[in-house]
Design a protein around this motif. Structure first.
Motif, PDB file in Angstrom:
ATOM      1  N   ALA A 201       0.862  -1.184   0.000  1.00 31.28           N
ATOM      2  CA  ALA A 201       0.000   0.000   0.000  1.00 31.28           C
ATOM      3  C   ALA A 201       0.900   1.237   0.000  1.00 31.28           C
ATOM      4  O   ALA A 201       1.204   1.798   1.061  1.00 31.28           O
ATOM      5  N   PRO A 202       1.370   1.671  -1.156  1.00 29.09           N
ATOM      6  CA  PRO A 202       2.329   2.787  -1.195  1.00 29.09           C
ATOM      7  C   PRO A 202       1.852   4.053  -0.503  1.00 29.09           C
ATOM      8  O   PRO A 202       2.675   4.848  -0.020  1.00 29.09           O
ATOM      9  N   TRP A 203       0.547   4.244  -0.407  1.00 29.83           N
ATOM     10  CA  TRP A 203       0.019   5.479   0.178  1.00 29.83           C
ATOM     11  C   TRP A 203       0.296   5.608   1.671  1.00 29.83           C
ATOM     12  O   TRP A 203       0.155   6.700   2.244  1.00 29.83           O
ATOM     13  N   VAL A 204       0.723   4.516   2.330  1.00 33.63           N
ATOM     14  CA  VAL A 204       1.028   4.613   3.768  1.00 33.63           C
ATOM     15  C   VAL A 204       2.448   5.086   4.028  1.00 33.63           C
ATOM     16  O   VAL A 204       2.822   5.323   5.184  1.00 33.63           O
ATOM     17  N   GLU A 205       3.239   5.230   2.990  1.00 39.75           N
ATOM     18  CA  GLU A 205       4.618   5.688   3.168  1.00 39.75           C
ATOM     19  C   GLU A 205       4.645   7.141   3.650  1.00 39.75           C
ATOM     20  O   GLU A 205       3.663   7.875   3.491  1.00 39.75           O
ATOM     21  N   PRO A 206       5.776   7.588   4.214  1.00 39.34           N
ATOM     22  CA  PRO A 206       5.847   8.945   4.783  1.00 39.34           C
ATOM     23  C   PRO A 206       5.564  10.061   3.783  1.00 39.34           C
ATOM     24  O   PRO A 206       5.057  11.116   4.170  1.00 39.34           O
ATOM     25  N   ASP A 207       5.900   9.858   2.510  1.00 33.59           N
ATOM     26  CA  ASP A 207       5.675  10.898   1.516  1.00 33.59           C
ATOM     27  C   ASP A 207       5.650  10.255   0.126  1.00 33.59           C
ATOM     28  O   ASP A 207       5.850   9.051  -0.029  1.00 33.59           O
ATOM     29  N   ARG A 208       5.395  11.080  -0.875  1.00 31.22           N
ATOM     30  CA  ARG A 208       5.260  10.567  -2.242  1.00 31.22           C
ATOM     31  C   ARG A 208       6.559   9.950  -2.755  1.00 31.22           C
ATOM     32  O   ARG A 208       6.533   8.921  -3.437  1.00 31.22           O
ATOM     33  N   ALA A 209       7.671  10.553  -2.402  1.00 32.10           N
ATOM     34  CA  ALA A 209       8.953  10.020  -2.871  1.00 32.10           C
ATOM     35  C   ALA A 209       9.161   8.593  -2.366  1.00 32.10           C
ATOM     36  O   ALA A 209       9.608   7.712  -3.112  1.00 32.10           O
ATOM     37  N   HIS A 210       8.818   8.362  -1.112  1.00 33.87           N
ATOM     38  CA  HIS A 210       8.961   7.007  -0.576  1.00 33.87           C
ATOM     39  C   HIS A 210       7.901   6.067  -1.156  1.00 33.87           C
ATOM     40  O   HIS A 210       8.153   4.873  -1.324  1.00 33.87           O
ATOM     41  N   ALA A 211       6.724   6.598  -1.471  1.00 32.73           N
ATOM     42  CA  ALA A 211       5.700   5.778  -2.114  1.00 32.73           C
ATOM     43  C   ALA A 211       6.186   5.269  -3.475  1.00 32.73           C
ATOM     44  O   ALA A 211       5.962   4.113  -3.847  1.00 32.73           O
ATOM     45  N   LEU A 212       6.847   6.118  -4.226  1.00 33.58           N
ATOM     46  CA  LEU A 212       7.397   5.705  -5.516  1.00 33.58           C
ATOM     47  C   LEU A 212       8.491   4.657  -5.346  1.00 33.58           C
ATOM     48  O   LEU A 212       8.585   3.695  -6.134  1.00 33.58           O
ATOM     49  N   LYS A 213       9.306   4.812  -4.296  1.00 33.96           N
ATOM     50  CA  LYS A 213      10.319   3.795  -4.012  1.00 33.96           C
ATOM     51  C   LYS A 213       9.670   2.472  -3.617  1.00 33.96           C
ATOM     52  O   LYS A 213      10.161   1.392  -3.972  1.00 33.96           O
ATOM     53  N   ASN A 214       8.567   2.547  -2.893  1.00 32.19           N
ATOM     54  CA  ASN A 214       7.799   1.356  -2.521  1.00 32.19           C
ATOM     55  C   ASN A 214       7.389   0.595  -3.778  1.00 32.19           C
ATOM     56  O   ASN A 214       7.552  -0.642  -3.866  1.00 32.19           O
ATOM     57  N   ILE A 215       6.858   1.312  -4.755  1.00 34.54           N
ATOM     58  CA  ILE A 215       6.422   0.677  -6.004  1.00 34.54           C
ATOM     59  C   ILE A 215       7.599  -0.012  -6.699  1.00 34.54           C
ATOM     60  O   ILE A 215       7.483  -1.152  -7.170  1.00 34.54           O
TER      61      ILE A 215
END
Length: 466
Positions: A201-215
């Protein structure tokens, strides 16, 4: 179970044909080796004396149903959570995390809830599901072990895809440059035999940059272990939030992720896509014609949680706009959207049913669709489209060829013999508009479940039986 040599014959069924004469006719479906062997007028099929013969009594036969997105470990936990006060998403996360911490301490409860979910689903007509089980520092591999065990136990009854799923952030802090312990656990889980999908669930990451890294991390894991990937993504209704589906597609292009690989990338919820313009849908259609990206909307959860009134009482999005309008999106843009249950009786989805056909009925009112073509889209969204979304069917059939009816919900010779007969219905439309309780489920040509209501009322009399 069917005889392995002589098969099963389903007598006297009605089919969801678009031609009204054919839809009103009765048919016999002969199944052998897990596939449809013949479809003939009722009474004309002469089965082998050792074949299993099932009398449908004029019930409607439709494709078996599919949970393309369901949480095997988090259904039916509302009674184990702190009472809800606001019903908000942050509160749902908080009370669920607290309840989840108890899962490893009561594995029997975890196993019993999941077993109930599978049993009730199969009895409603489900023969395939993508089951999310969480892996993180709170539960370790407790949920994963349970899911893998149940997938083995039910393998002859239902195809259960196990998703090693990171609901929690892979990066611990906003300044983290490397993924944390949740990611390390997920790497271990993704390598385990029996795991078919890795997700997050990338949206739970601290920010968008980390969400993209999650993906990026999830797609890399999926490639490494030859798995499908599944994201809880674009779970918002903010027109100013850039949809992350475009980032997923870009990653897929860079990795040359193609349809011929057989592995799919699926996004669940995707409520932000409901705000797309026609041009954006056209762009998504062009992309998904080439890349194996699938979309699963979760109406029971999305309309409950999304689009809540702001402090002034203003409702920013109408009810129907809180989830993707599957009939309209297909009618106007040619994009198939699966519908799935997601959760029942937890803080994210307190209400609802495990029966996917109830989603089709909900869709009729929610999306205000009153035409048969739209009803067929809804029926397909909880059956064939959902199976395509999890990668077990392709284009309406296992061969990838176009179905005779054009939408893949009418069986034909050679198709997998996976069906549900809705008894009491006398036309296919009723399976969408008012699906009855009494059903028989077929998987690989075998009867795997039969559900009947026990009826009594004081007016017609008779004895009450316990």
């Amino acid at each position: 179970m069917a005889s392995p040599n002589f098969g099963t014959v389903i007598r006297n069924v009605r089919l969801p044909c678009t031609d009204h004469s054919e839809a009103n006719s009765a048919w016999d479906i002969a199944c052998l080796g897990g596939r449809v062997q013949s479809i003939t007028s009722s009474g004309s099929c002469i089965p082998h004396e050792e074949a299993v013969v099932i009398e449908a009594n004029g019930g409607v036969l439709v494709p078996s149903l599919c949970h393309s997105h369901i949480h095997l470990d988090k259904c039916f936990i509302l009674g184990q959570c702190d009472p809800l006060v606001t019903g908000s998403l942050p509160e749902a996360l908080k009370v669920t995390n607290k309840a989840k911490a108890e899962f490893p301490k009561d594995v029997n409860n975890l196993y019993a809830r999941a077993t109930y979910l599978i049993r009730e689903s199969v009895e409603s007509g489900v023969t395939a599901m993508r089951a999310f089980v969480e892996v993180d520092t709170t539960v370790g591999f407790t949920c994963l072990d349970m899911g893998l065990q149940l997938a083995k136990e039910w393998v002859e009854v239902c195809h259960i895809q196990i998703v090693a799923f990171a609901q929690e952030a892979l990066y611990e802090f906003a300044d983290s440059t490397e993924p944390g312990p949740n990611y390390n656990l997920l790497c271990d889980a993704a390598s385990r035999p029996g795991v078919s999908v890795v997700g997050s669930a990338p949206w739970v990451e601290p920010d968008r940059a980390h969400a993209l890294k999650n993906i990026e991390l999830i797609l890399t894991l999926a490639e490494k272990h030859d798995l499908h990937a599944d994201f809880h993504l674009d779970y918002n209704l903010d027109p100013d939030a850039a949809p992350m589906v475009w980032d997923v597609l870009q990653q897929m292009r860079q990795r040359s992720w193609c349809k011929s690989s057989g592995k799919r990338v699926t996004i669940g919820h995707a409520t932000r896509l409901g705000l797309f313009s026609g041009e954006e849908w056209a762009e998504l259609k062009r992309a998904t014609d080439i890349l194996p990206l699938e979309i699963v909307a979760l109406p029971q959860s999305d309309i409950y949680m999304m689009g809540r009134a702001d402090p002034s009482g203003r409702v920013p999005v109408p009810l129907a706009g809180r989830t993707i309008n599957a009939p309209q999106v297909y009618r106007d843009h040619g994009v198939r959207v699966a519908l799935s249950v997601n959760n029942v009786e937890n803080a994210f989805t307190p209400q609802g049913s495990l029966d996917p056909l109830t989603l089709a009925s909900l869709g009729v009112a929610l999306f205000q669709v009153g035409t048969e073509p739209d009803w067929r889209v809804l029926l397909r969204s909880v059956s064939t489209t959902s199976k395509e979304a999890i990668g077990i069917m392709h284009g309406g059939s296992v061969s990838g060829q176009q179905a005779d009816e054009g939408d893949g919900i009418v069986p034909r010779v050679g198709d997998p013999a996976d069906f549900v007969v809705v008894h009491g219905a006398r036309r296919w439309q009723s399976a969408v508009l008012s699906p009855g309780f009494d059903r028989t489920t077929f998987y690989k040509g075998n009867v795997v479940a039969r559900r009947r209501a026990q009826r009594w009322n004081a007016n017609t009399g008779g004895e009450i039986t316990n």
